[in-house]
Structure formats: C-alpha cells, structure tokens
Write an enzyme that holds these catalytic residues in place. Structure first.
Site, mmCIF file in Angstrom:
data_model
loop_
_atom_site.group_PDB
_atom_site.id
_atom_site.type_symbol
_atom_site.label_atom_id
_atom_site.label_comp_id
_atom_site.label_asym_id
_atom_site.label_seq_id
_atom_site.Cartn_x
_atom_site.Cartn_y
_atom_site.Cartn_z
ATOM 1 N N ASN A 145 0.797 -1.230 0.000
ATOM 2 C CA ASN A 145 0.000 0.000 0.000
ATOM 3 C C ASN A 145 0.830 1.282 0.000
ATOM 4 O OD1 ASN A 145 -2.429 1.819 0.867
ATOM 5 N ND2 ASN A 145 -0.897 2.071 2.473
ATOM 6 N N SER A 149 -3.563 2.687 -8.665
ATOM 7 C CA SER A 149 -4.305 3.961 -8.701
ATOM 8 C C SER A 149 -4.986 4.138 -10.047
ATOM 9 C CB SER A 149 -3.331 5.122 -8.485
ATOM 10 O OG SER A 149 -3.976 6.350 -8.767
ATOM 11 N N TYR A 181 4.453 9.038 -11.184
ATOM 12 C CA TYR A 181 3.461 8.309 -10.381
ATOM 13 C C TYR A 181 2.648 7.350 -11.272
ATOM 14 C CZ TYR A 181 -0.410 7.749 -6.996
ATOM 15 O OH TYR A 181 -1.361 7.247 -6.131
ATOM 16 N N ALA A 238 3.501 6.021 -14.122
ATOM 17 C CA ALA A 238 4.333 4.890 -14.567
ATOM 18 C C ALA A 238 4.474 3.861 -13.444
ATOM 19 C CB ALA A 238 5.712 5.406 -14.995
ATOM 20 N N ILE A 247 -9.540 9.449 -3.098
ATOM 21 C CA ILE A 247 -9.976 9.045 -1.758
ATOM 22 C C ILE A 247 -9.602 10.155 -0.783
ATOM 23 C CG2 ILE A 247 -9.814 7.220 0.008
ATOM 24 C CD1 ILE A 247 -10.870 6.219 -2.766
HETATM 25 P P1 NAP Z 1 -0.772 8.698 2.751
HETATM 26 O O1 NAP Z 1 -1.932 9.118 3.568
HETATM 27 O O2 NAP Z 1 0.186 9.718 2.246
HETATM 28 O O3 NAP Z 1 0.047 7.566 3.565
HETATM 29 C C1 NAP Z 1 1.183 7.020 2.992
HETATM 30 C C2 NAP Z 1 1.656 5.858 3.832
HETATM 31 O O4 NAP Z 1 2.804 5.278 3.196
HETATM 32 C C3 NAP Z 1 2.103 6.272 5.226
HETATM 33 O O5 NAP Z 1 1.788 5.229 6.107
HETATM 34 C C4 NAP Z 1 3.607 6.424 5.078
HETATM 35 O O6 NAP Z 1 4.340 6.212 6.296
HETATM 36 C C5 NAP Z 1 3.893 5.278 4.109
HETATM 37 N N1 NAP Z 1 5.148 5.435 3.382
HETATM 38 C C6 NAP Z 1 5.510 6.409 2.506
HETATM 39 N N2 NAP Z 1 6.738 6.185 2.041
HETATM 40 C C7 NAP Z 1 7.182 5.047 2.639
HETATM 41 C C8 NAP Z 1 8.384 4.305 2.599
HETATM 42 N N3 NAP Z 1 9.417 4.672 1.828
HETATM 43 N N4 NAP Z 1 8.485 3.192 3.363
HETATM 44 C C9 NAP Z 1 7.474 2.793 4.153
HETATM 45 N N5 NAP Z 1 6.303 3.450 4.243
HETATM 46 C C10 NAP Z 1 6.160 4.570 3.494
HETATM 47 O O7 NAP Z 1 -1.235 7.876 1.444
HETATM 48 P P2 NAP Z 1 -2.694 7.356 1.015
HETATM 49 O O8 NAP Z 1 -3.405 8.472 0.368
HETATM 50 O O9 NAP Z 1 -3.347 6.618 2.132
HETATM 51 O O10 NAP Z 1 -2.300 6.344 -0.149
HETATM 52 C C11 NAP Z 1 -2.033 4.958 0.102
HETATM 53 C C12 NAP Z 1 -1.824 4.268 -1.234
HETATM 54 O O11 NAP Z 1 -2.976 4.424 -2.053
HETATM 55 C C13 NAP Z 1 -0.652 4.842 -2.032
HETATM 56 O O12 NAP Z 1 0.035 3.807 -2.689
HETATM 57 C C14 NAP Z 1 -1.334 5.753 -3.042
HETATM 58 O O13 NAP Z 1 -0.564 5.891 -4.195
HETATM 59 C C15 NAP Z 1 -2.610 4.974 -3.300
HETATM 60 N N6 NAP Z 1 -3.708 5.801 -3.784
HETATM 61 C C16 NAP Z 1 -4.193 6.834 -3.041
HETATM 62 C C17 NAP Z 1 -5.251 7.575 -3.544
HETATM 63 C C18 NAP Z 1 -5.865 8.697 -2.756
HETATM 64 O O14 NAP Z 1 -6.797 9.326 -3.275
HETATM 65 N N7 NAP Z 1 -5.435 8.978 -1.554
HETATM 66 C C19 NAP Z 1 -5.791 7.286 -4.782
HETATM 67 C C20 NAP Z 1 -5.257 6.232 -5.518
HETATM 68 C C21 NAP Z 1 -4.216 5.490 -5.001
HETATM 69 P P3 NAP Z 1 4.589 7.423 7.360
HETATM 70 O O15 NAP Z 1 3.262 7.633 8.055
HETATM 71 O O16 NAP Z 1 5.634 6.917 8.275
HETATM 72 O O17 NAP Z 1 5.002 8.609 6.563
#
Ligand code: NAP
Length: 260
Positions: free
Chosen positions: A105, A157, A170, A172, A203
């Site tokens: 994730n 995504s 992103y 890619a 989201i």
């Molecule tokens: P978020 O709120 O920014 O949270 C990101 C999470 O990833 C945090 O737990 C962060 O840890 C962790 N993280 C980041 N870099 C890391 C690394 N190098 N090693 C280990 N952990 C790492 O993100 P989100 O919006 O929930 O998104 C989660 C996933 O869904 C992502 O892959 C994103 O691309 C995908 N996604 C999100 C959306 C959206 O609308 N939000 C839409 C499509 C896809 P820390 O808390 O320690 O920083």
C-alpha cells in the site's frame, strides 16, 4: 451450560473469517493503509503495520486495533530499501511464523510536469511505489509457495490507468504495479496464491487534502457519484480479495465511476 468469558471470546475469534491469518500492510500508519489494517484486524487477522517515519500514527493504529480486541504491532522500515524490507519480513516470520496476506500500500507522489521533473523525483517515486513491490514480494513469495496459499494485494491507482497531469512518474509506477500483478498472478495461479490490484480513484486522505481546493472541486464535479471516496471503501475491496479464492490477476476499481 453457561460459557466463560474466555470461551465466548475464543468462539468469537474462531468465527472471524481471517482468524489465524497474518497480514502485513506497508504504509499502514495513515490514510488508506490504516483503514486496511483496521479492517483486516476486525476480521480476525494479526496485522503488522509498517511505516516510514510516523511512529506516533503507527502506534495509534496499533492501539486502536488492540482496544477493539485485535492483535497488531508496528515496525519501521523504508520499503524503498531492500535491507529494510528483508528485516521487516524476517521480523514478522520470527514473531508469527508465517505471512498470509501482503498488502503493498505505501506510496508517494512527487508531482511535476514532465519537463520540470528531475531524475531524482522520477527515481524516488519508482523506488517507493514500484521497486518496493518487487522487494516485498520477493521476501514473501517462497514462503507463500511453500505454504501453498497467499494473498498479494497491490494498491495501484486510477492514475496508472488513465494518466494524470504532472504525474508521469506516479502514473508509470502505478501502471507498472498492474502489469506486475497480472504477470505474477499467472506464475502463481496453480500454487494457491492470488495476486490482485486495487485502483482507488480520489480518496479522502492527506494525499488528496494537499491538493488546492479548486483542483479538488474540479475532480469531484467529474466523479459520477459526485463525492470523494472513503478509506473504508478501499479497505472493503481488500477484505473481499482476501476471501476470494477464484479471483486473480484482476484490477478492482474503487473510484465512484470515474474510470470504467
Ligand atoms: P498517505 O496518507 O500519504 O500515507 C502514505 C503511507 O505510506 C504512510 O503510512 C507512510 O508512512 C507510508 N510510506 C511512505 N513512504 C514510505 C516508505 N518509503 N516506506 C514505508 N512506508 C512509506 O497515502 P494514502 O493516500 O493513504 O495512499 C495509500 C496508497 O494508495 C498509495 O500507494 C497511493 O498511491 C494509493 N492511492 C491513493 C489515492 C488517494 O486518493 N489517496 C488514490 C489512488 C491510489 P509514514 O506515516 O511513516 O510517513
């Protein structure tokens, strides 16, 4: 015959569909990952919450899971670093003796139009979002093949399907996850392992909160359901895939109809 509290608790945990399963959620400290971790724990799984730097948030997720009677622990590891990933997976195996569910994730954005995008912004996103999927999966796959069961769920995504302005890096990385998912699904289909991807749309998390209001409003106006998605709605799809035996190599869209 009346049951003791312990017997009632044991019976309740036996009834839970994921009782006895061990799940690892990368980036489980916040946003979508935290919702996935909590949902898996509610269904009875023991959940390992990986995070990069935000220990307080990771501990808060563990605390909430344990308060609700679940079992969980948090572990720091940079998933872009293969040594960190190997340490993470070894730790889980030592504690629980197995891994049944891997949810890839964790992800980041470094948005920039292509002409302004630096090589380091390209590499950072590819390393965290895509190369990490190779590393975490490599660390668990032999074990899953031996136990003849496993669930690998990759959080891709909508941007990996439709593209995004200022998001070549992103997009890619997320499209790469989909190709990876389909190919590994073919290779493991006979071994009791399923590999699937989930493509969330927009989201309501910190990632989306960071967008300017005008951009957010314009996105919502284009979503057929006229609202952002909730983290729980992505977690629901993950739960479904943990239970589905005959679904592999698929991409499940959780996007309010934005991309069909
Ligand atoms: P978020 O709120 O920014 O949270 C990101 C999470 O990833 C945090 O737990 C962060 O840890 C962790 N993280 C980041 N870099 C890391 C690394 N190098 N090693 C280990 N952990 C790492 O993100 P989100 O919006 O929930 O998104 C989660 C996933 O869904 C992502 O892959 C994103 O691309 C995908 N996604 C999100 C959306 C959206 O609308 N939000 C839409 C499509 C896809 P820390 O808390 O320690 O920083």
């Amino acid at each position: 015959m009346t049951m003791t509290t312990m017997e009632i608790l044991e019976e309740k945990s036996i009834q839970k569909p994921l009782a006895g399963k061990v799940a690892v959620v990368t980036g489980g400290s916040r946003g979508i990952g935290a919702a996935i971790a909590k949902a898996l724990a509610e269904q009875g799984a023991q959940v390992v919450i990986n995070y990069q730097s935000n220990m307080e948030c990771a501990d808060a997720v563990v605390e909430e899971i344990e308060k609700n009677g679940g079992s969980s622990y948090a572990i720091q590891a940079n998933i872009a670093d293969s040594q960190d990933v190997n340490r993470l997976i070894e730790d889980v195996k030592n504690r629980y003796g197995k891994i049944d569910i891997l949810v890839n994730n964790a992800g980041i954005t470094r948005d920039r139009t292509f002409r302004k995008l630096s090589e380091s912004e390209w590499n950072e996103v590819i390393n965290v979002n895509l190369n990490s999927v190779f590393t975490t999966t490599s660390a668990v796959i032999e074990h899953m093949l031996e136990q003849k069961s496993g669930r690998i769920i990759n959080i891709s995504s909508i941007i990996g399907q439709a593209g995004g302005f200022g998001q070549t890096n992103y997009a890619a990385s997320k499209a790469g996850m989909i190709g990876f998912t389909k190919s590994l699904a073919l290779e493991t289909a006979k071994s009791g392992i399923t590999v699937n991807a989930i493509c969330p749309g927009f989201i309501e998390t910190e990632m989306v909160a960071a967008m300017p209001d005008a951009v957010k409003d314009s996105i919502v106006s284009k979503i057929p359901m006229k609202r952002l998605g909730q983290t729980d709605e992505v977690a629901e799809a993950v739960l479904y895939l943990t239970k589905a035996n005959y679904i592999t190599g698929q991409t499940i869209n959780v996007n309010g109809g934005l991309y069909m």
